[in-house]
Scaffold this motif. Sequence first.
Motif, PDB file in Angstrom:
ATOM      1  N   VAL A  85     -27.163  39.327 -66.105  1.00  0.00           N
ATOM      2  CA  VAL A  85     -26.461  38.045 -66.004  1.00  0.00           C
ATOM      3  C   VAL A  85     -27.437  36.895 -66.234  1.00  0.00           C
ATOM      4  O   VAL A  85     -27.126  35.924 -66.943  1.00  0.00           O
ATOM      5  N   ARG A  86     -28.634  36.994 -65.674  1.00  0.00           N
ATOM      6  CA  ARG A  86     -29.641  35.940 -65.830  1.00  0.00           C
ATOM      7  C   ARG A  86     -30.067  35.795 -67.296  1.00  0.00           C
ATOM      8  O   ARG A  86     -30.198  34.676 -67.800  1.00  0.00           O
ATOM      9  N   LEU A  88     -28.364  36.372 -69.907  1.00  0.00           N
ATOM     10  CA  LEU A  88     -27.292  35.798 -70.721  1.00  0.00           C
ATOM     11  C   LEU A  88     -26.964  34.366 -70.337  1.00  0.00           C
ATOM     12  O   LEU A  88     -26.478  33.602 -71.169  1.00  0.00           O
ATOM     13  N   SER A  89     -27.269  33.972 -69.084  1.00  0.00           N
ATOM     14  CA  SER A  89     -26.757  32.673 -68.637  1.00  0.00           C
ATOM     15  C   SER A  89     -27.770  31.770 -67.943  1.00  0.00           C
ATOM     16  O   SER A  89     -27.429  30.652 -67.566  1.00  0.00           O
ATOM     17  N   ARG A  93     -25.877  33.715 -61.105  1.00  0.00           N
ATOM     18  CA  ARG A  93     -24.494  33.350 -60.730  1.00  0.00           C
ATOM     19  C   ARG A  93     -24.095  33.952 -59.390  1.00  0.00           C
ATOM     20  O   ARG A  93     -22.917  34.292 -59.175  1.00  0.00           O
ATOM     21  N   ASN A 109     -22.909  30.298 -70.786  1.00  0.00           N
ATOM     22  CA  ASN A 109     -23.642  31.495 -71.183  1.00  0.00           C
ATOM     23  C   ASN A 109     -23.988  31.417 -72.665  1.00  0.00           C
ATOM     24  O   ASN A 109     -23.383  30.648 -73.424  1.00  0.00           O
ATOM     25  N   TRP A 150     -21.504  40.170 -70.776  1.00  0.00           N
ATOM     26  CA  TRP A 150     -20.501  39.344 -71.460  1.00  0.00           C
ATOM     27  C   TRP A 150     -19.080  39.727 -71.054  1.00  0.00           C
ATOM     28  O   TRP A 150     -18.174  38.912 -71.168  1.00  0.00           O
ATOM     29  N   PHE A 153     -17.653  37.231 -68.268  1.00  0.00           N
ATOM     30  CA  PHE A 153     -17.388  35.819 -68.523  1.00  0.00           C
ATOM     31  C   PHE A 153     -16.070  35.659 -69.287  1.00  0.00           C
ATOM     32  O   PHE A 153     -15.947  36.120 -70.428  1.00  0.00           O
ATOM     33  N   LEU A 257     -34.275  33.849 -73.022  1.00  0.00           N
ATOM     34  CA  LEU A 257     -33.081  33.039 -73.220  1.00  0.00           C
ATOM     35  C   LEU A 257     -33.441  31.685 -73.821  1.00  0.00           C
ATOM     36  O   LEU A 257     -32.805  31.224 -74.784  1.00  0.00           O
TER      37      LEU A 257
END
Length: 286
Positions: A85-86, A88-89, A93, A109, A150, A153, A257
Motif C-alpha cells: 500500500v505504501r 502505491l500510495s 493508509r 495512489n 490496486w 482502491f 514511488l
Amino acid sequence: MVVLALAGCVRQSTAPAPESPPTSVPGVPAALPRPDHVLVVIFENKSYAQVIGAPEAPYLTSLARAGANFTDAHGETHPSQPNYVRLLSGSTRGVTDDSCPRNLGDAPNLARQLLDAGLSFAGYSEDLPADGFTGCASPDGRYARKHNPWADFASVPAAANRAAGDFPADLATLPTVSFLIPNMCDDMHDCPVSAGDAWAGRTLPGYVDWAAHHNSLLIVTFDEDNGTADNHIPTILVGPMVRPGDTARRINHDTLLRTLEDMYGLPPLGAAAATPPITGIWTTRP
C-alpha cells in the motif's frame, strides 16, 4: 501454467527496433529519464543477503550486476500488506496487518495519478482467478489480495486489475507503468529463494532484452525482508538509461514511488514528498 504462458509471451518479442534515448520531463530535474514503459516486479520476505550474491539466486544476482544494485534498500514495515500500500500510495493508509479485504476508497495512489495524467497503468497478478477479481485469495491460495494493492482502491478501475496471463506478447502495448506480482510460491513467500529466482529467470529476460532497445525500465524489489528490524531488501533497476553498478544510497518504497512520480511529472504523494527521487544512476547512453 500461467507463469509459463507469461514467460512465453515475454520471450515472443520481435527483433529490436532502433534504440531511442531517454527523454526528460518538463519541470522535472534533467537527471531523471522518462521511460516509455516501467515494469515493477515485487518479491517477498527475503533479505538482501539471502538473494544478491547467494548461490540460490543466480539470475537475480546477474540482474543486479547488469543494472543499478541498491545495497542499502529497505522495506517500510512488517508484515507484507502495508508495504504494498505504501509503495502505491505514499502511505500505509492505516493498514498494519495482512487482513483482507481492505477498502481504501478514493485515497490518492500512483495508478489513479497516471490515469488522470492521460498515461496508463495495470497490475498483473499471477493466478488471479479473473480480471477485476476482488476476493481475498484464489481457491488454491496461490494468489493473495494482500499483495495486490490496486484492488483496494475504488479509484483504480477493475480493468487495471489483470491476470498475469494478460501480460502482452507485444511489449510495446504495455501500460506506462505496470506491476507484475508472482504467486505465493514464485514470489518466495511460500517457496525458497531458488523458486523465485527460477521464475525470474523464465519470465524477465525477454522484457529486459526488449527494454534495452525501447527506452524502458525494470524495477525489481521486495516488500520486506525476513522479519528483521533493519528490513534490508534487494532492489535492482535495469534499463538503457541506468548506469550499472552498486550504489550505496539508502532508499525505501517512498523513494521508488517518488522516482516514478517525478519521471512522469506527477505530484508526490504522502511520504514520497519528503524523500528525493533516485538520481546519480541515470545516463543518456543507450
